[in-house]
Design a protein around this motif. Sequence first.
Motif, short mmCIF file in Angstrom:
data_model
loop_
_atom_site.label_atom_id
_atom_site.label_comp_id
_atom_site.label_asym_id
_atom_site.label_seq_id
_atom_site.Cartn_x
_atom_site.Cartn_y
_atom_site.Cartn_z
N GLU A 165 31.78 35.19 36.82
CA GLU A 165 31.03 35.42 38.06
C GLU A 165 31.06 34.18 38.95
O GLU A 165 31.20 34.29 40.17
CB GLU A 165 29.59 35.83 37.74
N ILE A 166 30.93 33.02 38.34
CA ILE A 166 31.01 31.76 39.10
C ILE A 166 32.41 31.60 39.69
O ILE A 166 32.57 31.27 40.87
CB ILE A 166 30.61 30.57 38.20
N GLU A 167 33.42 31.85 38.88
CA GLU A 167 34.80 31.69 39.31
C GLU A 167 35.14 32.64 40.47
O GLU A 167 35.85 32.26 41.41
CB GLU A 167 35.73 31.96 38.12
N SER A 168 34.63 33.86 40.44
CA SER A 168 34.99 34.86 41.44
C SER A 168 34.08 34.88 42.66
O SER A 168 34.37 35.58 43.64
CB SER A 168 35.03 36.25 40.78
N LEU A 171 34.03 25.95 48.70
CA LEU A 171 33.54 26.72 47.55
C LEU A 171 34.69 27.18 46.66
O LEU A 171 34.55 27.20 45.43
CB LEU A 171 32.71 27.92 48.02
N GLU A 172 35.83 27.53 47.25
CA GLU A 172 36.98 27.94 46.44
C GLU A 172 37.41 26.81 45.51
O GLU A 172 37.61 27.02 44.31
CB GLU A 172 38.14 28.38 47.34
N GLY A 173 37.56 25.62 46.04
CA GLY A 173 37.94 24.48 45.21
C GLY A 173 36.86 24.09 44.22
O GLY A 173 37.14 23.82 43.04
N LEU A 174 35.63 24.06 44.67
CA LEU A 174 34.50 23.69 43.82
C LEU A 174 34.34 24.66 42.66
O LEU A 174 34.18 24.26 41.50
CB LEU A 174 33.23 23.63 44.66
N HIS A 175 34.41 25.95 42.94
CA HIS A 175 34.23 26.94 41.88
C HIS A 175 35.40 26.98 40.91
O HIS A 175 35.23 27.28 39.73
CB HIS A 175 33.93 28.32 42.48
N PHE A 176 36.59 26.65 41.41
CA PHE A 176 37.72 26.51 40.50
C PHE A 176 37.41 25.40 39.50
O PHE A 176 37.59 25.55 38.29
CB PHE A 176 39.02 26.20 41.26
N ARG A 177 36.93 24.27 40.01
CA ARG A 177 36.58 23.13 39.14
C ARG A 177 35.43 23.47 38.21
O ARG A 177 35.48 23.13 37.02
CB ARG A 177 36.25 21.90 39.99
#
Length: 181
Positions: free
Chosen positions: A33-36, A119-125
């Motif tokens: 859920e965090i990743e998506s 957010l895309e980069g942060l959530h990937f990390r």
Amino acid sequence: MENSSLEKLRYPIGQFTTPTIYTEDYLSEKIFEIESFPAKLKEETLHLTTDQLDTPYRKDGWTIRQVIHHCADSHMNCYIRIKWALTEDNPVIKSYFEELWSDFNDNLTMPIAATIALLEGLHFRLAYIMKNLSEIDLEKTFTHPEHNKIVSIKEQIGTYAWHGNHHLAHITELKKKRNWS
């Protein structure tokens, strides 16, 4: 407005409930859920007009624009808190005044595209780190001074999966209510 109606507007998916047991399946689901989250947020918001982005999701609530920028502010703090917990022994983290942060010019007027990209980069990390935590890492903690509460990394995972879904629901519920496609 009736109390239960206000509560439903404030917490459209309900408040976070701490599980009694953090199973591997639960944690995997929450990490997904965090990743998506950024992709879902992007899908729901990039087509919105300036007026729509500047519409509050409830009376006296944040605008959609503020909600999006708040997610970046909050989730950056989540990332830092996890790193502190992994590298220090139950550190006391720094809290921040999210209401004051939300009133800064960037949160009030800045276009959302840069924040979605952040957010895309942060959530990937976040997801990358979370997927590679050991059982010992999941038990590591930090102390939140605002609530005087010890928080484990596994609880932080559940909380931030909920947090993203919570704010996504603010947006999707407003879009339904206003009949925005």
